[in-house]
Design an enzyme around this catalytic site. Structure first.
Site, short mmCIF file in Angstrom:
data_model
loop_
_atom_site.label_atom_id
_atom_site.label_comp_id
_atom_site.label_asym_id
_atom_site.label_seq_id
_atom_site.Cartn_x
_atom_site.Cartn_y
_atom_site.Cartn_z
N ASP C 16 0.84 -1.20 0.00
CA ASP C 16 0.00 0.00 0.00
C ASP C 16 0.88 1.25 0.00
O ASP C 16 2.10 1.16 -0.06
CB ASP C 16 -0.95 -0.07 1.21
N PRO C 58 -15.30 -23.37 4.09
CA PRO C 58 -15.28 -21.94 4.39
C PRO C 58 -14.70 -21.64 5.77
O PRO C 58 -14.85 -22.43 6.71
CB PRO C 58 -16.76 -21.54 4.31
#
Lengths: 137, 137, 137, 137
Positions: C16, C58
């Site tokens: 970032d 999941p």
């Protein structure tokens, strides 16, 4: 001609160490805008998958010009429209605007792709249904 | 001509609900391959930022053809090379191969961008240093 | 106990504007490492989906500690192992190492999820098959 | 207590081959919501970087519970609030709602991090300025 219009607030995580949007992110947004354009035409993707035996509209060709970089915090608008229909493919144009200025312009060529009725794992291009095209006029 | 070569195992998270690579991910990988190509030439990005007053090589133009889709679990190879040098820009060609077959081909036009020595927030294109070009022969 | 081990070169696009890995990217890599761990146990995801009427595993719970940031160009290693099996869930531990130092540690709780044999759109947790567990000893 | 609230339309590209949101994407959105919460408090990230000699608020600890999966086309809302302040760290809670139902809940612990005034490459935790905290009451 139906023109979609979405605003996009550029997130911190969309940007790279140079402080500008990492260019693959623009393509993520263009893809989302194409999906939205169909929704606006009354054709949500899930419904198309179900009603047209369709498997998607994969991009086969992509051309993008990056004119002005954007940074975290910028608010931009993306205008999207199908600027050409062919038999089984079509071209979506996306124009990302910062205020009045064109910052990024992209054109996706996409193919209307259906599942083979017998072997559903096999995918192939197919003529775009007339009633689909009619919704974008 | 220096040719970079990276293998890429396609991850579950690279793929969309149609089960194929979501196309913006290819651009992420092409970008990584360009960075790697410079590293292979002895020019890691951090060193270039420091030694050349450089701010990066943003993509200004991108053309991609998607010929064969790929899925989770596929192992592909990306070959990258700079196929043309201009005064302050260059073209990187990426060829993503599945076995012998060309699956995706992309060309990025990138601009050698430096910081203004006075106003370091201002960026501008600049001639590519001769010793940078020489490393790719 | 089977321990997976993958190296990861941190890309420019993983980082970032602060110049460090954007933390959601670590989770992308942890997810990929879980998939790889199963492959290493002889259970590629596509095969599991087919052979066990399985819909996926999941993540239902996630805990991560970020100890040392990483930057573009760093080469790290992720060690992954299933540290606990329950009836229909299991815990995967990921340890991201920079040299000898632990930089990020994550634990995912995942649920073995199958398709209802009648209504295949309905998903539910199910006991983990004994032969699956046996492969990780 | 200031509570941020953002809606998020789940995109095709946010989802994996199982058709549900790939879980690292939730963290991308939680990160964006933290940034937005500070903006709502009158503290855009760029301004904080400038006014407080600040380098960011990296996440050092993360706990997430995934209760209900979401799919392409779903519209969800994320409510975010700082539920605890410590000397140099704070906890942000995110609640992702589908209608009335809590679908994902995450808590980030973040550290207020500043640049060493002498060696600006060195980062360290620092006490959170009182006027920053005051904006969230």
């Amino acid at each position: 001609m139906l023109v979609g219009r979405r605003s996009w607030k550029i997130e911190w995580g969309d940007c790279d160490p140079a402080g500008i949007v990492h260019f693959p992110r623009y393509l993520f947004f263009f893809d989302s805008c194409t999906v939205s354009l169909f929704e606006q035409a009354g054709l949500p993707k899930r419904q198309m998958l179900r009603d047209y035996n369709m498997a998607g509209c994969p991009v086969v060709d992509l051309r993008v010009r990056f004119l002005i970089p954007s940074q975290y915090g910028d608010e931009v608008v993306i205008e999207s429209a199908i600027r050409e229909w062919r038999r089984s493919s079509f071209e979506v144009q996306h124009r990302l605007l910062r205020g009045e200025a064109l910052a990024v312009e992209g054109v996706e060529t996409r193919v209307w792709t259906v599942r083979d009725p017998v072997d559903t794992e096999r995918l192939k291009g197919a003529p775009i249904p007339e009633d689909v095209r009619a919704r974008f006029v």
